[in-house]
Design a protein around this motif. Sequence first.
Motif, PDB file in Angstrom:
ATOM      1  N   LEU A  55       0.866  -1.174   0.000  1.00 35.60           N
ATOM      2  CA  LEU A  55       0.000   0.000   0.000  1.00 35.60           C
ATOM      3  C   LEU A  55       0.902   1.223   0.000  1.00 35.60           C
ATOM      4  CD1 LEU A  55      -2.990   1.155   0.508  1.00 35.60           C
ATOM      5  CD2 LEU A  55      -2.067   1.611   2.779  1.00 35.60           C
ATOM      6  N   LEU A  56       0.816   2.041  -1.033  1.00 37.19           N
ATOM      7  CA  LEU A  56       1.552   3.303  -1.106  1.00 37.19           C
ATOM      8  C   LEU A  56       0.591   4.416  -0.720  1.00 37.19           C
ATOM      9  CD1 LEU A  56       3.465   2.824  -4.482  1.00 37.19           C
ATOM     10  CD2 LEU A  56       4.316   2.430  -2.157  1.00 37.19           C
ATOM     11  N   TYR A  57       0.915   5.133   0.343  1.00 37.31           N
ATOM     12  CA  TYR A  57       0.000   6.140   0.886  1.00 37.31           C
ATOM     13  C   TYR A  57       0.720   7.472   1.061  1.00 37.31           C
ATOM     14  CZ  TYR A  57      -3.195   8.437   4.168  1.00 37.31           C
ATOM     15  OH  TYR A  57      -4.042   9.328   4.783  1.00 37.31           O
ATOM     16  N   ASP A  58       0.127   8.508   0.515  1.00 36.98           N
ATOM     17  CA  ASP A  58       0.640   9.872   0.666  1.00 36.98           C
ATOM     18  C   ASP A  58      -0.213  10.573   1.731  1.00 36.98           C
ATOM     19  OD1 ASP A  58       1.249  12.565   0.536  1.00 36.98           O
ATOM     20  OD2 ASP A  58       1.364  12.613  -1.648  1.00 36.98           O
ATOM     21  N   PRO A  59       0.321  10.730   2.956  1.00 36.09           N
ATOM     22  CA  PRO A  59      -0.499  11.312   4.025  1.00 36.09           C
ATOM     23  C   PRO A  59      -0.807  12.796   3.819  1.00 36.09           C
ATOM     24  CG  PRO A  59       1.758  10.946   4.780  1.00 36.09           C
ATOM     25  CD  PRO A  59       1.657  10.352   3.407  1.00 36.09           C
ATOM     26  N   LYS A  60       0.022  13.518   3.075  1.00 39.41           N
ATOM     27  CA  LYS A  60      -0.239  14.940   2.841  1.00 39.41           C
ATOM     28  C   LYS A  60      -1.504  15.131   2.012  1.00 39.41           C
ATOM     29  CE  LYS A  60       4.628  16.324   2.810  1.00 39.41           C
ATOM     30  NZ  LYS A  60       5.731  16.758   1.933  1.00 39.41           N
ATOM     31  N   ASP A 111      10.266   6.072  -5.434  1.00 38.49           N
ATOM     32  CA  ASP A 111      11.416   5.575  -4.691  1.00 38.49           C
ATOM     33  C   ASP A 111      10.958   5.374  -3.255  1.00 38.49           C
ATOM     34  OD1 ASP A 111      13.970   4.859  -5.159  1.00 38.49           O
ATOM     35  OD2 ASP A 111      14.775   6.889  -5.278  1.00 38.49           O
ATOM     36  N   VAL A 112      10.866   4.124  -2.817  1.00 36.87           N
ATOM     37  CA  VAL A 112      10.410   3.835  -1.459  1.00 36.87           C
ATOM     38  C   VAL A 112      11.613   3.400  -0.634  1.00 36.87           C
ATOM     39  CG1 VAL A 112       8.908   2.387  -0.057  1.00 36.87           C
ATOM     40  CG2 VAL A 112       8.119   3.195  -2.265  1.00 36.87           C
ATOM     41  N   HIS A 113      11.919   4.167   0.398  1.00 36.60           N
ATOM     42  CA  HIS A 113      13.103   3.870   1.216  1.00 36.60           C
ATOM     43  C   HIS A 113      12.762   2.947   2.380  1.00 36.60           C
ATOM     44  CE1 HIS A 113      15.047   6.955  -1.129  1.00 36.60           C
ATOM     45  NE2 HIS A 113      14.063   7.783  -0.827  1.00 36.60           N
ATOM     46  N   SER A 114      11.652   3.183   3.017  1.00 36.29           N
ATOM     47  CA  SER A 114      11.287   2.419   4.209  1.00 36.29           C
ATOM     48  C   SER A 114       9.930   1.754   3.993  1.00 36.29           C
ATOM     49  CB  SER A 114      11.223   3.368   5.410  1.00 36.29           C
ATOM     50  OG  SER A 114      10.830   2.661   6.557  1.00 36.29           O
ATOM     51  N   VAL A 115       9.912   0.439   4.095  1.00 34.45           N
ATOM     52  CA  VAL A 115       8.651  -0.296   3.953  1.00 34.45           C
ATOM     53  C   VAL A 115       8.301  -0.944   5.287  1.00 34.45           C
ATOM     54  CG1 VAL A 115       8.943  -0.701   1.479  1.00 34.45           C
ATOM     55  CG2 VAL A 115       9.788  -2.401   3.092  1.00 34.45           C
ATOM     56  N   ARG A 116       7.012  -0.950   5.590  1.00 35.93           N
ATOM     57  CA  ARG A 116       6.527  -1.497   6.859  1.00 35.93           C
ATOM     58  C   ARG A 116       5.890  -2.860   6.610  1.00 35.93           C
ATOM     59  NH1 ARG A 116       1.749   1.537  10.280  1.00 35.93           N
ATOM     60  NH2 ARG A 116       1.244  -0.160  11.696  1.00 35.93           N
ATOM     61  N   ALA A 137       3.828   1.703   2.870  1.00 36.18           N
ATOM     62  CA  ALA A 137       4.892   2.714   2.857  1.00 36.18           C
ATOM     63  C   ALA A 137       4.273   4.087   2.632  1.00 36.18           C
ATOM     64  CB  ALA A 137       5.913   2.421   1.761  1.00 36.18           C
ATOM     65  N   LEU A 138       4.859   5.077   3.286  1.00 37.12           N
ATOM     66  CA  LEU A 138       4.477   6.464   3.054  1.00 37.12           C
ATOM     67  C   LEU A 138       5.272   6.986   1.863  1.00 37.12           C
ATOM     68  CD1 LEU A 138       4.414   7.890   6.691  1.00 37.12           C
ATOM     69  CD2 LEU A 138       2.527   6.927   5.360  1.00 37.12           C
ATOM     70  N   ILE A 139       4.603   7.754   1.019  1.00 36.86           N
ATOM     71  CA  ILE A 139       5.263   8.330  -0.151  1.00 36.86           C
ATOM     72  C   ILE A 139       4.989   9.824  -0.204  1.00 36.86           C
ATOM     73  CG2 ILE A 139       5.239   6.228  -1.541  1.00 36.86           C
ATOM     74  CD1 ILE A 139       2.741   7.550  -2.946  1.00 36.86           C
ATOM     75  N   ASP A 140       5.748  10.478  -1.057  1.00 33.58           N
ATOM     76  CA  ASP A 140       5.575  11.902  -1.311  1.00 33.58           C
ATOM     77  C   ASP A 140       5.809  12.102  -2.801  1.00 33.58           C
ATOM     78  OD1 ASP A 140       6.670  14.778  -1.629  1.00 33.58           O
ATOM     79  OD2 ASP A 140       5.843  14.767   0.411  1.00 33.58           O
ATOM     80  N   VAL A 141       5.138  13.045  -3.395  1.00 35.55           N
ATOM     81  CA  VAL A 141       5.282  13.284  -4.828  1.00 35.55           C
ATOM     82  C   VAL A 141       6.744  13.547  -5.200  1.00 35.55           C
ATOM     83  CG1 VAL A 141       4.849  15.774  -4.796  1.00 35.55           C
ATOM     84  CG2 VAL A 141       4.195  14.422  -6.790  1.00 35.55           C
ATOM     85  N   GLU A 142       7.529  14.054  -4.250  1.00 31.59           N
ATOM     86  CA  GLU A 142       8.951  14.320  -4.519  1.00 31.59           C
ATOM     87  C   GLU A 142       9.766  13.033  -4.645  1.00 31.59           C
ATOM     88  OE1 GLU A 142       9.907  17.415  -5.084  1.00 31.59           O
ATOM     89  OE2 GLU A 142       7.855  18.062  -4.678  1.00 31.59           O
ATOM     90  N   ARG A 197      -0.468   7.933   9.331  1.00 31.75           N
ATOM     91  CA  ARG A 197      -0.090   9.354   9.260  1.00 31.75           C
ATOM     92  C   ARG A 197       0.971   9.714  10.291  1.00 31.75           C
ATOM     93  NH1 ARG A 197      -6.243  11.626   8.657  1.00 31.75           N
ATOM     94  NH2 ARG A 197      -6.356  11.497   6.395  1.00 31.75           N
ATOM     95  N   ALA A 198       1.133   8.865  11.304  1.00 33.00           N
ATOM     96  CA  ALA A 198       2.081   9.191  12.389  1.00 33.00           C
ATOM     97  C   ALA A 198       3.520   9.089  11.915  1.00 33.00           C
ATOM     98  CB  ALA A 198       1.841   8.234  13.552  1.00 33.00           C
TER      99      ALA A 198
END
Length: 198
Positions: A55-60, A111-116, A137-142, A197-198
């Motif tokens: 699951l790729l999730y962008d909390p922003k 680019d996912v650095h940390s996966v849970r 994993a949390l992602i960001d558009v950047e 989100r934490a």
Amino acid sequence: MSKLKNVKVEILKDETLSKNWYHLRNITFRYVGSNGQEKILKREAYDRGNGATILLYDPKRDVVVLVRQFRMPAYVNEDDGFLLETPAGLLDGDNPAEAIRREVAEETGYDVHSVRPLFKLFMSPGSVTEILHFFAALIDVEDRPEEGGGLAEEDEDIERIELPLEEALAMIGTGEIRDAKTVILLQWAAMNRESLRA
């Protein structure tokens, strides 16, 4: 105490029926059931290796990233074959975390650095040997230096889809999302949104 604790299984014959894309086996085995009765049974098992999904999730933006691609087995079962799914792939000898980071980059460009790690499940244990490792994993558009879209040498033609989590959850009810691993991860996200989100 399970009544099945005294069941005994012994494989008598393991034949290869097909080893083209994956390995289809016909297994003959002795089964001594919970009632002590012995039977000789045959079952086919499809071995495609173990896999991983995420699951790729962008909390922003409260957005999940899914992919759409053509699936022939779905197509031949009265579907258009184009399924919305969480990124996924076979381990191909890598550990599950490495494999899913590779698949995410290939399919989505992120680019996912940390996966849970979340859990691992059999998806169709009546016929398929695969264990699927689930991640988030949390992602960001950047974090998207590449376009994604899959590997040409693997004949992949993948579309990246970004959806608000609530919209993706609603699409389960409408039948627009009907892939089991994706439904599981979206429902997990709905139950664990605050910890995500934490």
